[in-house]
Design a protein around this motif. Sequence first.
Motif, PDB file in Angstrom:
ATOM      1  N   GLY A  47       0.729  -1.143   0.003  1.00 58.29           N
ATOM      2  CA  GLY A  47      -0.037  -0.033   0.012  1.00 58.29           C
ATOM      3  C   GLY A  47       0.895   1.087   0.065  1.00 58.29           C
ATOM      4  O   GLY A  47       0.667   2.090  -0.677  1.00 58.29           O
ATOM      5  N   VAL A  67       1.343   4.293  -3.034  1.00 54.87           N
ATOM      6  CA  VAL A  67       0.988   5.793  -2.464  1.00 54.87           C
ATOM      7  C   VAL A  67       2.294   6.505  -3.029  1.00 54.87           C
ATOM      8  O   VAL A  67       2.053   7.579  -3.770  1.00 54.87           O
ATOM      9  N   SER A 109      -6.662   8.245   2.208  1.00 61.19           N
ATOM     10  CA  SER A 109      -7.158   6.588   1.884  1.00 61.19           C
ATOM     11  C   SER A 109      -6.138   5.821   2.358  1.00 61.19           C
ATOM     12  O   SER A 109      -6.342   4.560   2.872  1.00 61.19           O
ATOM     13  N   TYR A 110      -4.672   6.156   2.447  1.00 64.28           N
ATOM     14  CA  TYR A 110      -3.902   5.024   3.047  1.00 64.28           C
ATOM     15  C   TYR A 110      -4.053   4.917   4.557  1.00 64.28           C
ATOM     16  O   TYR A 110      -3.617   3.654   5.027  1.00 64.28           O
ATOM     17  N   PHE A 148      -6.634   2.244   4.559  1.00 63.40           N
ATOM     18  CA  PHE A 148      -6.161   0.980   4.026  1.00 63.40           C
ATOM     19  C   PHE A 148      -5.205   0.092   5.325  1.00 63.40           C
ATOM     20  O   PHE A 148      -5.226  -0.898   5.388  1.00 63.40           O
ATOM     21  N   THR A 177     -10.149  -4.906  -0.238  1.00 63.68           N
ATOM     22  CA  THR A 177      -9.554  -3.520   0.225  1.00 63.68           C
ATOM     23  C   THR A 177      -8.270  -3.597  -0.599  1.00 63.68           C
ATOM     24  O   THR A 177      -7.806  -2.466  -1.451  1.00 63.68           O
ATOM     25  N   VAL A 178      -7.228  -4.837  -0.760  1.00 64.87           N
ATOM     26  CA  VAL A 178      -5.994  -4.464  -1.561  1.00 64.87           C
ATOM     27  C   VAL A 178      -6.192  -4.728  -3.021  1.00 64.87           C
ATOM     28  O   VAL A 178      -5.708  -3.909  -3.481  1.00 64.87           O
ATOM     29  N   TYR A 210      -7.843  -1.209  -3.762  1.00 59.14           N
ATOM     30  CA  TYR A 210      -7.053   0.132  -3.655  1.00 59.14           C
ATOM     31  C   TYR A 210      -6.136   0.441  -4.763  1.00 59.14           C
ATOM     32  O   TYR A 210      -5.757   1.599  -4.963  1.00 59.14           O
ATOM     33  N   TYR A 254      -8.016   1.628  -7.603  1.00 64.44           N
ATOM     34  CA  TYR A 254      -8.352   3.062  -7.474  1.00 64.44           C
ATOM     35  C   TYR A 254      -7.323   4.202  -7.594  1.00 64.44           C
ATOM     36  O   TYR A 254      -7.473   5.262  -8.245  1.00 64.44           O
ATOM     37  N   ARG A 255      -5.951   3.790  -7.154  1.00 68.12           N
ATOM     38  CA  ARG A 255      -5.039   4.967  -6.934  1.00 68.12           C
ATOM     39  C   ARG A 255      -4.290   4.950  -8.355  1.00 68.12           C
ATOM     40  O   ARG A 255      -4.124   6.220  -8.845  1.00 68.12           O
TER      41      ARG A 255
END
Length: 398
Positions: free
Chosen positions: A62, A66, A90-91, A94, A136-137, A140, A143-144
Amino acid sequence: MFQKHVLLFAVFLLICAIAANVLITIYVTGPAQGDPAALEEGIILSKRVQATFDYLFGIAIGAFIVVATTPGLESRQDFIRWMTNEFPNSYVFFVFVMVLTILTIQISQYRVMSTNPTIIAFEPYFLFVNGFAVATVMLYAPYRFLTYVRRTKAGARVRRDTYLIMFGIAGYPFSELMFEVLLPNYGIDLRAPGFVLEMALVGLIAFGIRERSFLQELVVPTAEAHLQTKPAYDLERGYIYAILERDGSEAFEIFKDFVTHGAQGLCITRRAPKTVMKDYRLERTPILWLSRTASEKNAVRPSPPENVAIAIEHFVDIGQNGVVLLDGFEYLIAHNDFSSILALLHDLSEKVSLQEAILLLPFDPSTIGEREFALIRREVKLLGPLAVEHDAGAKVVR
């Protein structure tokens, strides 16, 4: 390099997970073979240890996501500063999900229904929390990455590498859920091929970033601030403004005034970017270093001048209310023939006009000949402290 260090740390955690699982398995299947209770405890311990390392790996991945999708994060200090300035982000959510899952792994009660084949029964809430963490992983990364690539209008090569990395990141937790939780719940032990698949997925991530820092070379338009005060400078959009001065200080002040009042700015300068950031308190604005020798990813070589043109044209295409400061015009002239520099101005003049952007071009007119200055003057509007010597009507509107 910071980006690669984060990824290497994530890989280290993955290796720790695999090594711990193997060592514990060897231990419990040795002297304890005749003790079913000890064997069951060993199986549970190996699952807990590996799962803990797996979600620590998730936290590190994660962080990699970022760093890869946030311009300017080139060190641990930059990352900490970003986390502080952008909190909550968001992190943080996460990491919260990952930590909650690790705690769930430690406190949950498992039941080993069979040791040969290995069948483990998990509590329903354990399956729910782990499933949520895996989702979530898996979500994520897209999404990013997709948000970032869409904003920067990245080329085909960057998009391809992005998809490879997303597949690697999303595939890893899914394979963990399958091989370590769901399949053992039904007595199917495929951990060995699962390890191979997981390492292949991590290799896919490494291939995606390869030699360079992934995505960090892309320029992302961002306003420095949105001050509610009245701007000090008012320039008509769609033009190149030659700021005639000795040191470029007024051009930087104009640029700072624009980017702190909502304009998205790009600074290309002969000065070291960190010096510019410190002197003018620019934290969000992308700064490119015009240099022949600098090896940083934000360096732009002066020759051929198309390097500068590509950076500026890409920025004004994707930015809004764009303003570009090109500090180092004399340096460009010194490393190219004048005809190519004039062609660069022609192209940039058209691009700036079409996109209603502003290009600030500070330089000292005494460094070039009269003929060259006359040709440049046809493409620009004159401003700055030395402009009145060449145009009595030249001034900055305040």
